[in-house]
Design an enzyme around this catalytic site. Structure first.
Site, PDB file in Angstrom:
ATOM      1  CB  SER A 130       7.603  -3.941  -6.474  1.00 42.23           C
ATOM      2  OG  SER A 130       8.543  -4.651  -5.691  1.00 42.23           O
ATOM      3  CE1 TYR A 143       5.959  -8.819  -8.828  1.00 37.18           C
ATOM      4  CE2 TYR A 143       7.812  -8.089  -7.486  1.00 37.18           C
ATOM      5  CZ  TYR A 143       6.445  -8.082  -7.760  1.00 37.18           C
ATOM      6  OH  TYR A 143       5.592  -7.347  -6.964  1.00 37.18           O
TER       7      TYR A 143
END
Ligand SMILES: NC(=O)c1ccc[n+]([C@@H]2O[C@H](COP(=O)([O-])OP(=O)(O)OC[C@H]3O[C@@H](n4cnc5c(N)ncnc54)[C@H](OP(=O)(O)O)[C@@H]3O)[C@@H](O)[C@H]2O)c1
Length: 245
Positions: A130, A143
């Protein structure tokens, strides 16, 4: 490596980006595509062979590596996002769940399939990371920590498997148009575009994919992150906290 004729396994292949990865692999002529999912009955993509796999379950991961001994391309796509802050989250449950899936689950898959890839000529691992591997946003803080850990593991696995000729590809993206990003109206890249870029990179032997403008900007800005990346997030977060008070 060539996708045509390869044998691939995609985790989380039942929906979202995982399904797009599986479809792109079939379209590029992979000899076999295993679609791994917690619920294998939900793997509906034509030409994809369902495999039952929860990547947080060590026995299921071992079983998948036994069941799929011909894999030459492992796509670690499965992941979870709990939208949890560090300080105001009620407990550590979200942070642990993200770390258990995104970091430990991916690590477990790399360890189980490393010998399989070696036996099949080296092959490749794709780890779906990500843009938040590179910086922290309070909106999805824990996250980001799990994706930073997964980025670190990706770099380490690449070094440890270099001797066996395994290409290890890190993929970074901001929002992708799947269930995971359904809560935001921010610009999103399509899962199909990510899948195309990833398998182009595998075929070209590239170790990193920066799939969108935001990922390219953030990676290029890391040496000046406290000038370029964090101030706008601080401003946004301060306004949000004041607004909610
Ligand atoms: N969407 C974005 O904006 C975005 C941006 C950057 C990176 N990513 C990353 O891209 C990957 C795919 O995300 P997505 O956007 O397709 O999200 P998604 O639509 O929420 O799909 C997540 C997939 O992961 C599977 N999964 C979750 N935990 C699992 C486990 N323990 N074992 C096996 N499978 C599991 C889910 O299976 P179930 O159906 O059983 O839940 C589902 O197939 C993730 O690693 C995510 O972090 C997404």
């Amino acid at each position: 490596m060539k996708i045509d004729g390869s044998v691939a396994l995609v985790t989380g292949a039942n929906r979202g980006l995982g399904r797009a990865f599986a479809r792109e692999l079939v379209g590029r002529g992979a000899a076999k595509v295993y679609g791994a999912a917690r619920d294998p009955a939900a793997v509906s993509e034509p030409g994809v062979l369902p495999v039952a796999l929860d990547i947080t379950d060590p026995d299921q991961v071992t079983q998948a590596a036994r069941q799929c001994p011909d894999v030459s391309l492992l796509v670690n796509n499965a992941g979870v996002l709990k939208y949890s802050t560090f300080i105001n989250a009620p407990d550590l449950d979200a942070a642990r769940a993200e770390m258990e899936t995104n970091y430990f689950g991916t690590l477990r898959m790399c360890r189980a399939f490393a010998p399989v890839l070696a036996a099949n000529g080296g092959g490749a691992i794709v780890n779906m990371l990500s843009v938040t591997s590179f910086y922290t946003n309070p909106l999805d803080a824990s996250y980001g920590a799990s994706k930073a850990a997964e980025w670190s593991l990706t770099n380490g696995v690449r070094l440890e498997l270099h001797h066996q000729g395994t290409l290890v590809v890190a993929v970074h993206a901001s929002f992708i148009d799947t269930d995971m990003a359904a809560l935001t109206d921010a610009p999103k890249i399509s899962p199909e575009s990510v899948a195309r870029q990833v398998f182009d990179a595998v075929e070209a032997g590239q170790v990193e994919v920066l799939a969108d403008e935001r990922s390219r900007f953030v990676k290029a800005s890391l040496s000046r992150d406290h000038e370029l990346i964090y101030p706008p997030i601080e401003e946004f977060w301060d306004a949000a906290v004041k607004g909610s008070g």
